[in-house]
Enzyme design. Structure first.
Site, short mmCIF file in Angstrom:
data_model
loop_
_atom_site.label_atom_id
_atom_site.label_comp_id
_atom_site.label_asym_id
_atom_site.label_seq_id
_atom_site.Cartn_x
_atom_site.Cartn_y
_atom_site.Cartn_z
N SER A 180 4.76 10.07 11.87
CA SER A 180 3.88 9.44 10.87
C SER A 180 2.46 9.31 11.42
O SER A 180 1.48 9.51 10.69
CB SER A 180 4.43 8.07 10.44
OG SER A 180 4.33 7.10 11.47
N LYS A 181 2.33 8.99 12.71
CA LYS A 181 0.99 8.79 13.29
C LYS A 181 0.30 10.13 13.57
O LYS A 181 -0.92 10.25 13.43
CB LYS A 181 1.10 7.94 14.56
CG LYS A 181 1.60 6.52 14.30
CD LYS A 181 0.70 5.76 13.34
CE LYS A 181 1.07 4.30 13.22
NZ LYS A 181 0.14 3.53 12.38
N TYR A 219 8.24 7.41 13.95
CA TYR A 219 6.95 6.71 14.04
C TYR A 219 5.87 7.69 14.53
O TYR A 219 4.79 7.75 13.96
CB TYR A 219 7.10 5.53 15.01
CG TYR A 219 5.86 4.70 15.21
CD1 TYR A 219 5.45 3.76 14.27
CD2 TYR A 219 5.09 4.83 16.38
CE1 TYR A 219 4.32 2.98 14.47
CE2 TYR A 219 3.96 4.05 16.58
CZ TYR A 219 3.58 3.13 15.62
OH TYR A 219 2.46 2.35 15.83
N ALA A 220 6.20 8.47 15.58
CA ALA A 220 5.23 9.42 16.14
C ALA A 220 4.84 10.47 15.10
O ALA A 220 3.67 10.84 14.99
CB ALA A 220 5.82 10.09 17.39
N VAL A 259 0.80 -1.23 0.00
CA VAL A 259 0.00 0.00 0.00
C VAL A 259 0.84 1.29 0.00
O VAL A 259 0.30 2.38 -0.01
CB VAL A 259 -1.05 0.03 1.15
CG1 VAL A 259 -2.14 -1.00 0.91
CG2 VAL A 259 -0.41 -0.15 2.51
N SER A 283 -1.75 5.96 16.70
CA SER A 283 -1.04 5.45 17.88
C SER A 283 -1.06 6.53 18.96
O SER A 283 -1.06 7.73 18.64
CB SER A 283 0.42 5.14 17.53
OG SER A 283 1.19 5.00 18.71
N ILE A 341 -0.39 -2.95 22.38
CA ILE A 341 -1.22 -4.09 21.98
C ILE A 341 -0.30 -5.28 21.69
O ILE A 341 0.74 -5.13 21.03
CB ILE A 341 -2.05 -3.76 20.71
CG1 ILE A 341 -2.85 -2.44 20.89
CG2 ILE A 341 -2.99 -4.91 20.36
CD1 ILE A 341 -3.90 -2.44 21.97
N ASN A 353 -4.96 0.44 8.26
CA ASN A 353 -4.31 -0.17 9.42
C ASN A 353 -2.84 -0.49 9.19
O ASN A 353 -2.05 -0.53 10.14
CB ASN A 353 -5.07 -1.46 9.78
CG ASN A 353 -4.30 -2.34 10.73
OD1 ASN A 353 -4.24 -2.09 11.93
ND2 ASN A 353 -3.67 -3.39 10.20
P1 NAP Z 1 1.94 -6.16 12.92
O1 NAP Z 1 1.48 -7.32 13.72
O2 NAP Z 1 3.39 -5.95 12.72
O3 NAP Z 1 1.18 -6.19 11.51
C1 NAP Z 1 1.42 -5.19 10.57
C2 NAP Z 1 0.55 -5.42 9.37
O4 NAP Z 1 0.75 -4.33 8.46
C3 NAP Z 1 0.88 -6.70 8.63
O5 NAP Z 1 -0.32 -7.34 8.24
C4 NAP Z 1 1.65 -6.21 7.41
O6 NAP Z 1 1.44 -7.01 6.25
C5 NAP Z 1 0.98 -4.87 7.17
N1 NAP Z 1 1.79 -3.95 6.36
C6 NAP Z 1 2.89 -3.25 6.70
N2 NAP Z 1 3.35 -2.54 5.65
C7 NAP Z 1 2.50 -2.80 4.61
C8 NAP Z 1 2.43 -2.38 3.28
N3 NAP Z 1 3.33 -1.52 2.75
N4 NAP Z 1 1.42 -2.84 2.50
C9 NAP Z 1 0.48 -3.69 3.01
N5 NAP Z 1 0.51 -4.14 4.26
C10 NAP Z 1 1.51 -3.70 5.07
O7 NAP Z 1 1.45 -4.80 13.58
P2 NAP Z 1 0.14 -4.46 14.44
O8 NAP Z 1 0.56 -4.31 15.85
O9 NAP Z 1 -1.00 -5.34 14.09
O10 NAP Z 1 -0.13 -2.97 13.89
C11 NAP Z 1 -1.25 -2.61 13.11
C12 NAP Z 1 -1.39 -1.10 13.17
O11 NAP Z 1 -1.59 -0.68 14.52
C13 NAP Z 1 -0.12 -0.37 12.67
O12 NAP Z 1 -0.48 0.77 11.93
C14 NAP Z 1 0.54 0.06 13.98
O13 NAP Z 1 1.36 1.19 13.82
C15 NAP Z 1 -0.66 0.34 14.85
N6 NAP Z 1 -0.36 0.30 16.30
C16 NAP Z 1 0.07 -0.86 16.89
C17 NAP Z 1 0.36 -0.84 18.26
C18 NAP Z 1 0.83 -2.07 19.00
O14 NAP Z 1 1.20 -1.95 20.20
N7 NAP Z 1 0.84 -3.27 18.38
C19 NAP Z 1 0.21 0.34 19.00
C20 NAP Z 1 -0.21 1.49 18.35
C21 NAP Z 1 -0.51 1.46 17.00
P3 NAP Z 1 2.47 -8.16 5.70
O15 NAP Z 1 3.02 -8.86 6.91
O16 NAP Z 1 1.58 -9.01 4.84
O17 NAP Z 1 3.53 -7.45 4.90
#
Ligand code: NAP
Length: 244
Positions: free
Chosen positions: A156-157, A153-154, A62, A140, A186, A88
């Site tokens: 970007s969010k 990261y901050a 994306v 975030s 999370i 997401n």
């Molecule tokens: P994750 O487990 O690392 O999963 C990230 C997902 O994003 C994967 O499905 C990955 O797909 C996809 N992705 C990354 N770059 C992509 C791209 N260029 N095109 C398409 N898909 C892409 O992370 P998560 O914790 O679920 O995070 C999901 C969202 O929540 C993120 O935006 C993250 O910043 C936000 N968030 C997470 C936390 C936390 O504590 N976990 C806290 C605050 C915010 P592939 O593996 O298929 O490449």
């Protein structure tokens, strides 16, 4: 209303995967985007099939306009519309500010911010034409309050949240709601490199005494999908860790 066509970016793993399953179980039709995790995406599709849920998977990076365009064009060709977009997909980044390179900047901004800009731009003409839509950006808490060694990261969010607020104003007259959900800590792969000791000390900082699960975010997404009067908001789901 059920049977909405819902596109979720980055749905192969973690929060996106849980959002996809939760909304599919609610009776919606899901297009789950993934990039590199093909095996996990195929497992998600099979698990959905086993439960007779309606879920397609679609490979696209994306952060690349041509791949996004194809994904949106193919989805609209198949379903005639996209009712809900959930931006997401994202990556983490840890670095001292002085060590951040131009390459780091481009990678994080492209994956976390340009991606949402690009997908939203491609989806909007159809939503505006239909005068109906819902966009949810997963940002975030760090975008709200900043974080040492996570400046990029901050940034970007925070940019994503600014897009949410501005678009809510621009698109309200077209009956399109735009909101952010700002998760706290999370339990996903994104945090898999942290030690149990670090996770335990974070738990102690959180008033509710626990770290979050992807389902905490998915429940909030589901509520926003059903809602009809919330727009331009940054909704923090963080156990009270960050209260602004
Ligand atoms: P994750 O487990 O690392 O999963 C990230 C997902 O994003 C994967 O499905 C990955 O797909 C996809 N992705 C990354 N770059 C992509 C791209 N260029 N095109 C398409 N898909 C892409 O992370 P998560 O914790 O679920 O995070 C999901 C969202 O929540 C993120 O935006 C993250 O910043 C936000 N968030 C997470 C936390 C936390 O504590 N976990 C806290 C605050 C915010 P592939 O593996 O298929 O490449």
């Amino acid at each position: 209303m059920k049977n909405k066509i819902i596109l979720i970016t980055g749905a192969s793993r973690g929060i996106g995967r849980e959002i996809a399953f939760t909304l599919a179980k609610e009776g919606h039709i899901i297009v789950a985007n993934y990039n590199q995790s093909e095996k996990q995406a195929k497992t998600l599709k099979q698990e959905a099939l086993d439960q007779k849920l309606q879920l397609d998977i679609f490979q696209a990076d994306v952060s690349k306009r041509d791949e996004v365009k194809k994904m949106i064009d193919d989805t609209i060709k198949k379903y005639q519309k996209i009712d809900v977009l959930i931006n997401n997909a994202g990556i983490s980044s840890f670095n001292l500010f002085t060590d951040i390179t131009d390459n780091d900047w481009n990678t994080v901004i492209n994956n976390n911010l340009y991606s949402a800009f690009c997908v939203t731009q491609e989806v909007l003409p159809d939503m505006i034409h239909k005068k109906s839509g819902c966009i949810i950006n997963i940002s975030s808490v760090w975008g709200l309050v900043g974080s040492s060694c996570e400046t990029l990261y901050a940034i970007s969010k925070a940019g994503l949240d600014a897009m949410t607020k501005s678009l809510a104003k621009e698109l309200g007259p077209s009956n399109i709601r735009v909101n952010s959900i700002a998760p706290g800590f999370i339990n996903t792969d994104m945090n898999k490199n942290l030690s149990q000791e670090t996770i335990h000390s974070i738990e102690q900082e959180i008033p509710l005494g626990k770290i979050g699960s992807p389902s905490s975010i998915a429940k909030c997404v589901n509520w926003l999908v059903e809602d009809d009067f919330t727009t331009g908001q940054i909704i923090s789901v963080n156990g009270g860790w960050v209260i602004t």
